[in-house]
Write a protein that holds these residues in place. Sequence first.
Motif, mmCIF file in Angstrom:
data_model
loop_
_atom_site.group_PDB
_atom_site.id
_atom_site.type_symbol
_atom_site.label_atom_id
_atom_site.label_comp_id
_atom_site.label_asym_id
_atom_site.label_seq_id
_atom_site.Cartn_x
_atom_site.Cartn_y
_atom_site.Cartn_z
ATOM 1 N N PHE A 23 38.359 -25.194 72.065
ATOM 2 C CA PHE A 23 39.544 -25.250 71.211
ATOM 3 C C PHE A 23 40.689 -25.949 71.939
ATOM 4 N N PHE A 24 40.867 -25.606 73.212
ATOM 5 C CA PHE A 24 41.893 -26.252 74.039
ATOM 6 C C PHE A 24 41.655 -27.759 74.106
ATOM 7 N N ASN A 25 40.405 -28.170 74.310
ATOM 8 C CA ASN A 25 40.079 -29.593 74.421
ATOM 9 C C ASN A 25 40.402 -30.353 73.136
ATOM 10 N N ILE A 26 40.144 -29.721 71.980
ATOM 11 C CA ILE A 26 40.424 -30.369 70.690
ATOM 12 C C ILE A 26 41.931 -30.557 70.503
ATOM 13 N N ILE A 27 42.701 -29.487 70.745
ATOM 14 C CA ILE A 27 44.160 -29.559 70.604
ATOM 15 C C ILE A 27 44.746 -30.546 71.605
ATOM 16 N N LYS A 28 44.240 -30.510 72.826
ATOM 17 C CA LYS A 28 44.722 -31.417 73.882
ATOM 18 C C LYS A 28 44.488 -32.871 73.485
ATOM 19 N N ARG A 29 43.332 -33.146 72.894
ATOM 20 C CA ARG A 29 43.006 -34.520 72.484
ATOM 21 C C ARG A 29 43.923 -34.980 71.352
ATOM 22 N N ILE A 30 44.207 -34.099 70.403
ATOM 23 C CA ILE A 30 45.112 -34.436 69.295
ATOM 24 C C ILE A 30 46.503 -34.770 69.836
ATOM 25 N N ILE A 201 47.442 -25.223 76.826
ATOM 26 C CA ILE A 201 48.433 -26.055 76.149
ATOM 27 C C ILE A 201 49.828 -25.739 76.677
ATOM 28 N N LEU A 202 50.103 -24.458 76.918
ATOM 29 C CA LEU A 202 51.414 -24.059 77.434
ATOM 30 C C LEU A 202 51.670 -24.688 78.804
ATOM 31 N N ASN A 203 50.678 -24.643 79.683
ATOM 32 C CA ASN A 203 50.829 -25.242 81.011
ATOM 33 C C ASN A 203 51.017 -26.753 80.916
ATOM 34 N N ASP A 204 50.303 -27.391 79.972
ATOM 35 C CA ASP A 204 50.457 -28.836 79.769
ATOM 36 C C ASP A 204 51.877 -29.182 79.339
ATOM 37 N N MET A 205 52.436 -28.386 78.428
ATOM 38 C CA MET A 205 53.802 -28.633 77.961
ATOM 39 C C MET A 205 54.806 -28.471 79.103
ATOM 40 N N LYS A 206 54.581 -27.476 79.955
ATOM 41 C CA LYS A 206 55.457 -27.261 81.109
ATOM 42 C C LYS A 206 55.409 -28.460 82.055
ATOM 43 N N ILE A 207 54.206 -28.972 82.279
ATOM 44 C CA ILE A 207 54.044 -30.119 83.173
ATOM 45 C C ILE A 207 54.706 -31.358 82.587
ATOM 46 N N LEU A 208 54.576 -31.551 81.258
ATOM 47 C CA LEU A 208 55.224 -32.694 80.608
ATOM 48 C C LEU A 208 56.742 -32.636 80.773
ATOM 49 N N LEU A 209 57.317 -31.469 80.566
ATOM 50 C CA LEU A 209 58.766 -31.305 80.710
ATOM 51 C C LEU A 209 59.197 -31.541 82.155
ATOM 52 N N LYS A 210 58.439 -31.005 83.104
ATOM 53 C CA LYS A 210 58.754 -31.205 84.513
ATOM 54 C C LYS A 210 58.615 -32.673 84.911
ATOM 55 N N THR A 211 57.655 -33.369 84.280
ATOM 56 C CA THR A 211 57.458 -34.789 84.571
ATOM 57 C C THR A 211 58.691 -35.596 84.201
ATOM 58 N N VAL A 212 59.273 -35.283 83.042
ATOM 59 C CA VAL A 212 60.496 -35.974 82.608
ATOM 60 C C VAL A 212 61.605 -35.792 83.639
#
Length: 222
Positions: A23-30, A201-212
């Motif tokens: 499920f994570f992989n599908i949402i991550k790909r979208i 997904i939550l960790n991915d969003m955190k990393i995206l924000l930190k990347t900015v």
Amino acid sequence: MEIDKTNIFETNLSSIMVKEKHFFNIIKRIIDILLSSLGLIFLVPMTLIIAILIKIDDPKGKVFFSQNRVGKNEEIFKMYKFRSMYSNAEERLESILKYNEIHGAMFKMKEDPRITRIGKYLRKTSLDELPQFFNVLKGNMSLIGPRPPLLQEVELYSLYDKQRLLIRPGITGLWQVSGRNSLSFHQMVELDIEYIKNRSILNDMKILLKTVIVVIKSSDAY
């Protein structure tokens, strides 16, 4: 009684491999497709400006640079970037390997003489990475994940190091927002394995924000 460390490691490795989060992989790909598509739309006007600056700095080379990298399960693919080095950079690598500033299977040099003037700015702001949105759309990269290594780097990997190749590589990741080039190769591997074990997904969003934030500050970028 002597403990077989190899068997312990292989058991741990298997436990990571079987934990496929469908499920994570599908949402991550979208999310990858949506955000990389938006990124490419914004990239169009910027590409013309960057292309002119690259050509002014070093007219001999191309605007875009592609290089074979190692992705998920050691599959080879071409990764795209804006060219930030002089056109003969690959030929000059052997002569500066002794100046490597990172211990382990990776080459980093803060004052790399192969980098052009505009290339230093592109790297500091991470603008050179923007063409990798194409890689994300193609499916051989993700927005978040371990950075894809060079073939010659993987040849020096231990079995433990190869755990970072169990998932699709990313444009940014936990390593980049945790110190980037100030970290050792060993620390990078540990952070990548930590991300793989705890990916969500939550960790991915955190990393995206930190990347900015990291990109705005241009922290440890070269």
